[in-house]
Design a protein around this motif. Structure first.
Motif: not given
Length: 129
Positions: A90-91, A94
């Protein structure tokens, strides 16, 4: 709200990813209208001192690898970002979605060049500063 000690704050910061910590610093700067600048940069930029020109003549030994675009192969770029950093899926996604963003900060020239090569190989556009 109870006041946190320095040790408690440091413990919280240790649990944060670099991206989360970077976002926190930005929010802190905005909230308190301050700028978190390295002391060396402030000294080099001080007016009336001749040391600024000498510092500029020295060879740079720390580089930032900044992702400026993901290109057509976004999934491949996310995979490379995950390989280069300790970010989770996810990071990393993003980071790639929020370009331009730094992938690596204050790394040696050879590490910056390798990271740039890997990211460009995956189809991303990269800038090394």
């Amino acid at each position: 709200m109870a006041k946190l000690s320095q040790e408690d704050l440091l413990a919280q910061f240790e649990e944060m990813t670099l991206i989360e910590l970077s976002e926190f610093v930005k929010a802190f700067e905005e909230k308190f209208d301050v700028e978190a600048a390295a002391p060396a940069a402030v000294v080099a930029a001080a007016p009336g001192q001749g040391g600024g020109e000498a510092a500029a003549a020295e060879e740079q030994d720390e580089f930032d690898v900044i992702l400026t675009g993901a290109g057509d192969k976004k999934i491949q770029v996310i995979k490379v970002v995950r390989e280069l950093t300790s970010l989770g899926l996810k990071e990393a996604k993003d980071l790639v979605d929020g370009t331009p963003k730094p992938v690596l900060e204050k790394v040696a020239k050879d590490a910056a060049d390798k990271a740039k090569e890997a990211l460009e190989g995956a189809g991303a556009s990269v800038e090394v500063k």
